[in-house]
Scaffold this active site. Structure first.
Site, short mmCIF file in Angstrom:
data_model
loop_
_atom_site.label_atom_id
_atom_site.label_comp_id
_atom_site.label_asym_id
_atom_site.label_seq_id
_atom_site.Cartn_x
_atom_site.Cartn_y
_atom_site.Cartn_z
N ASP A 145 0.82 -1.21 0.00
CA ASP A 145 0.00 0.00 0.00
C ASP A 145 0.86 1.27 0.00
O ASP A 145 0.40 2.35 0.35
CB ASP A 145 -0.95 0.00 1.21
CG ASP A 145 -0.18 -0.11 2.52
OD1 ASP A 145 1.04 -0.41 2.48
OD2 ASP A 145 -0.79 0.11 3.58
N HIS B 231 24.38 7.19 -17.90
CA HIS B 231 23.24 7.23 -16.98
C HIS B 231 23.59 6.59 -15.64
O HIS B 231 22.77 5.90 -15.03
CB HIS B 231 22.02 6.56 -17.61
CG HIS B 231 21.46 7.33 -18.77
ND1 HIS B 231 20.58 6.80 -19.67
CD2 HIS B 231 21.66 8.60 -19.17
CE1 HIS B 231 20.28 7.70 -20.58
NE2 HIS B 231 20.92 8.81 -20.31
N ASP C 14 25.58 15.66 -12.74
CA ASP C 14 24.45 16.09 -13.57
C ASP C 14 23.25 16.10 -12.64
O ASP C 14 22.72 15.05 -12.29
CB ASP C 14 24.26 15.10 -14.73
CG ASP C 14 23.20 15.56 -15.73
OD1 ASP C 14 22.41 16.46 -15.40
OD2 ASP C 14 23.16 14.99 -16.85
N ASP D 177 18.54 21.73 -15.45
CA ASP D 177 19.29 20.54 -15.87
C ASP D 177 20.71 20.98 -16.14
O ASP D 177 21.00 21.58 -17.17
CB ASP D 177 18.63 19.95 -17.13
CG ASP D 177 19.34 18.69 -17.60
OD1 ASP D 177 20.25 18.20 -16.90
OD2 ASP D 177 18.97 18.19 -18.68
N HIS E 51 26.22 11.04 -27.69
CA HIS E 51 24.84 11.52 -27.48
C HIS E 51 24.62 12.85 -28.18
O HIS E 51 25.56 13.46 -28.71
CB HIS E 51 24.50 11.61 -25.99
CG HIS E 51 25.38 12.55 -25.19
ND1 HIS E 51 25.29 13.92 -25.26
CD2 HIS E 51 26.37 12.28 -24.29
CE1 HIS E 51 26.16 14.45 -24.43
NE2 HIS E 51 26.85 13.49 -23.84
N HIS F 117 18.34 19.24 -25.68
CA HIS F 117 16.92 18.87 -25.62
C HIS F 117 16.16 20.08 -25.08
O HIS F 117 16.75 20.97 -24.46
CB HIS F 117 16.69 17.62 -24.77
CG HIS F 117 17.24 17.71 -23.36
ND1 HIS F 117 16.60 18.38 -22.35
CD2 HIS F 117 18.38 17.23 -22.81
CE1 HIS F 117 17.31 18.29 -21.23
NE2 HIS F 117 18.40 17.61 -21.49
N HIS G 74 13.12 16.57 -20.05
CA HIS G 74 13.15 16.44 -21.51
C HIS G 74 11.79 16.94 -21.96
O HIS G 74 10.82 16.19 -22.04
CB HIS G 74 13.39 15.00 -21.94
CG HIS G 74 14.77 14.52 -21.60
ND1 HIS G 74 15.16 13.22 -21.73
CD2 HIS G 74 15.87 15.20 -21.15
CE1 HIS G 74 16.44 13.10 -21.36
NE2 HIS G 74 16.89 14.29 -21.00
N GLU H 162 24.87 20.56 -24.00
CA GLU H 162 25.60 19.65 -23.11
C GLU H 162 26.55 18.71 -23.84
O GLU H 162 26.37 17.49 -23.82
CB GLU H 162 24.60 18.85 -22.27
CG GLU H 162 23.45 18.22 -23.04
CD GLU H 162 22.51 17.42 -22.12
OE1 GLU H 162 23.04 16.61 -21.35
OE2 GLU H 162 21.29 17.62 -22.19
N TYR I 53 33.85 11.22 -23.46
CA TYR I 53 33.88 10.08 -22.54
C TYR I 53 34.86 9.05 -23.08
O TYR I 53 34.70 8.58 -24.20
CB TYR I 53 32.48 9.45 -22.42
CG TYR I 53 31.41 10.51 -22.23
CD1 TYR I 53 31.09 10.99 -20.96
CD2 TYR I 53 30.75 11.06 -23.34
CE1 TYR I 53 30.13 11.98 -20.79
CE2 TYR I 53 29.80 12.04 -23.19
CZ TYR I 53 29.49 12.50 -21.92
OH TYR I 53 28.56 13.49 -21.76
N ARG J 197 31.49 16.35 -19.04
CA ARG J 197 30.34 16.97 -19.69
C ARG J 197 30.10 18.32 -19.02
O ARG J 197 30.30 18.46 -17.82
CB ARG J 197 29.08 16.09 -19.58
CG ARG J 197 27.84 16.73 -20.22
CD ARG J 197 26.67 15.75 -20.44
NE ARG J 197 26.09 15.24 -19.22
CZ ARG J 197 26.25 14.01 -18.76
NH1 ARG J 197 26.98 13.15 -19.43
NH2 ARG J 197 25.68 13.63 -17.64
N GLU K 215 27.05 21.30 -19.06
CA GLU K 215 25.67 21.52 -19.52
C GLU K 215 25.08 22.77 -18.90
O GLU K 215 25.12 22.94 -17.68
CB GLU K 215 24.81 20.31 -19.13
CG GLU K 215 23.32 20.49 -19.45
CD GLU K 215 22.49 19.26 -19.10
OE1 GLU K 215 22.88 18.52 -18.18
OE2 GLU K 215 21.46 19.05 -19.76
MN LIG Z 1 20.22 17.39 -20.05
#
Ligand SMILES: [Mn+2]
Length: 432
Positions: free
Chosen positions: A32, A237, A254, A265, A344, A348, A355, A378, A382, A400, A402
Site C-alpha cells: 500500500d 546514466h 548532472d 538541468d 549523445h 533537448h 526532456h 551539453e 567520454y 560533460r 551543460e
Molecule cells: Mn540534459
C-alpha cells in the site's frame, strides 16, 4: 485572471473540438506504499490542480461549461491520512471550474461534453484504463449521435499537437520559475564543489545536493542525479552514486531541481582534489570550447541540428589536436568514428519536464529556434577506462558541461551562467 485561466482561454480559442486530459496515475511502489506523486505536466499547466484521480475536460463548444473537472470525493477519513481534497466545491471555487463532478461519474457525464464534437483531443496509449472509459464515451456518443442529430467524435487527435506547441514557448511567469530553479541548482553545484575531496563518497555529494534543493524550497529533483567519479563519469546514466572518490579523479555531476513544476538541468565536471591534471585540463578545454561556441550560436532562426554539428566539429578538432583521434576531421565526422568519445546529442528542450515537450522537426527539417524556447547545451567527451588505443592519462575520463539556454529576440540568455565553468572558476569553487 490567473495564469491557468489564461492558458485555458488561449487553448480554448485554438481547439477544434473537446479536449480530455487525465491526471497522472498513482504508481504503487509495493503493497500500500506509493511512489511520490507528481501531477502530469499538461494537466497541471492547464489547471494548477495537483491531486491524482482527476480528469480535465475543455469543451469550447459547450454553452456554459468550457472548463470541467472530475475530482475525487471528499472523504474525511482518507483526508485524515493523505491531506485535504478539493472536492467538487473546491474544484469550482478554488480552481475555477465551470462544472465539477466526481471522477466516478465520468462515464455518465462524458456524453454531455463529447456530443456535438467531430474532434476529440485525447492521448491514446498512456493510460489504458482511461482509454477504455473515454472510448466508451465515444461509443455511446456515436450511438446517440445518428439518432439525435448531433456530431460525435470521428477523429481522435493527440492534444500534444496544440498544447505542446504552446508549452514549448515559455512565458515570463514560467521563466521566473526556471530562473529560480537555476539559482537553487547553482547553489547545489557550488555546495558539491566545496564538499568534494579525496576520500569522500559520491553519495555524500548527492546528499548535499538534495539538501540544498529541499531547503531552498524546491519540491523535488527534476531527474535522478548523476554523481560519477573517476570511471563512473564515463557511464552516461550512472545512478548508483556509491563510490569513494580518489585523489587525481574528476567528478561529473548532472543534477537539477524542480521548482514549482519547472526544471533545471545542469552538468559540471571538476577535479575531486581541486586541481585539474594537465591531461584533464586539456580535455576539459576541448569540451568547454565546444560548449561555449554552441551557446553563442543560439538565436532565433538557428536550429539544434546545426548547433550539434558545430559541437561535433569543435570536439573532433580538439580530439585530433590532443592526439586522441587520427586523420582528417572531415573524414572522422563523415565516418562517425568520433562517436567512440561523443555518442549523445547536444540538446533537448527544457521546461516543466526535464526532456520537455515539443517536436524537434517540422516538415522534415529541424525546427527553427524562437524566442521563449529553452534548451540545454551539453557536449561531452567520454573515454572508456579500457580504451588502450589512447594514452593512459586519458583513460576513464568523462567530461560533460551543460547549461540551460533561453532563446531571446536578440540571441540567448544563459540561465545557468553563474555556475562556475572556466578552469580557474571551477578550481576556485572547489576550494570552497
Ligand atoms: Mn540534459
Amino acid at each position: 485572471m490567473n495564469v491557468f485561466a489564461e492558458r485555458r482561454k488561449q487553448l480554448l480559442e485554438r481547439l477544434q473540438g473537446v479536449l480530455v486530459i487525465p491526471a497522472a496515475q498513482v504508481a504503487i511502489r509495493n503493497n500500500d506504499v506509493e511512489h511520490e506523486y507528481r501531477q502530469d505536466s499538461d494537466f497541471y499547466y492547464l489547471t494548477g490542480f495537483s491531486e491524482p484521480e482527476a480528469v480535465l475536460v475543455l469543451a469550447p463548444n459547450h454553452a456554459e461549461h468550457k472548463f470541467v473537472l472530475f475530482v475525487r470525493k471528499r472523504d474525511p477519513e482518507r483526508e485524515a491520512y493523505d491531506g485535504a481534497r478539493a472536492g467538487i466545491d473546491g474544484a469550482k471555487e478554488d480552481f475555477g471550474a465551470d462544472a465539477a463532478y466526481l471522477v466516478s461519474e465520468l462515464d455518465d457525464k462524458l456524453y454531455e461534453y463529447l456530443k456535438g464534437n467531430a474532434r476529440l483531443y485525447y492521448r491514446l496509449g498512456d493510460n489504458r484504463a482511461m482509454d477504455d472509459r473515454v472510448l466508451g464515451g465515444v461509443r455511446f456518443t456515436r450511438q446517440r449521435g445518428a439518432r439525435n442529430n448531433h456530431l460525435w467524435p470521428t477523429e481522435i487527435v493527440d492534444p500534444a499537437t496544440v498544447l505542446h506547441e504552446t508549452r514549448i514557448i515559455k512565458r515570463e511567469d514560467e521563466l521566473d520559475r526556471m530562473r529560480r530553479a537555476a539559482a537553487i541548482t547553482r547553489d547545489a553545484h557550488l555546495g558539491a564543489m566545496a564538499l568534494a575531496r579525496p576520500g569522500r563518497y559520491e553519495y555524500e555529494i548527492e546528499a548535499r545536493i538534495r539538501e540544498i534543493f529541499r531547503r531552498s524550497g524546491a519540491e523535488r529533483i527534476a531527474y535522478e542525479p548523476i554523481i560519477g567519479s573517476g570511471p563512473n563519469a564515463t557511464v552516461l546514466h550512472y545512478r548508483q552514486n556509491n563510490r569513494q572518490m580518489h585523489e587525481g579523479e574528476l567528478l561529473l555531476i548532472d543534477a537539477g531541481c524542480e521548482y514549482d513544476y519547472y526544471a533545471a538541468d545542469v552538468t559540471r565536471t571538476f577535479p575531486v582534489s581541486g586541481t585539474f591534471s594537465p591531461a584533464q585540463w586539456r580535455l576539459y578545454e576541448v569540451v568547454l570550447e565546444a560548449q561555449v561556441t554552441a551557446i553563442e550560436a543560439v538565436k532565433p532562426g538557428a536550429n539544434l541540428d546545426a548547433i550539434h554539428d558545430e559541437v561535433v566539429e569543435t570536439l573532433v578538432r580538439g580530439l585530433v589536436r590532443e592526439g586522441l583521434l587520427e586523420g582528417e576531421p572531415e573524414k572522422i565526422i563523415e565516418d562517425r568514428s568520433y562517436k567512440r568519445f561523443y555518442m549523445h546529442r547536444t540538446s533537448h528542450w527544457l521546461g516543466m519536464d526535464v526532456h520537455d515537450v515539443g517536436v524537434y522537426y517540422q516538415g522534415g527539417a529541424p525546427r527553427s529556434l524562437e524566442p521563449g524556447m529553452v534548451l540545454t547545451i551539453e557536449p561531452g567527451i567520454y573515454i572508456s577506462p579500457s580504451d588502450d588505443k589512447v594514452p593512459a592519462e586519458y583513460r576513464g575520463l568523462g567530461i560533460r558541461i551543460e547549461d540551460d539556454i533561453l532563446v531571446t529576440p536578440e540571441g540567448y540568455t544563459n540561465l545557468t551562467a553563474d555556475i562556475p565553468k572556466s578552469v580557474a572558476d571551477v578550481e576556485r569553487a572547489c576550494r570552497g
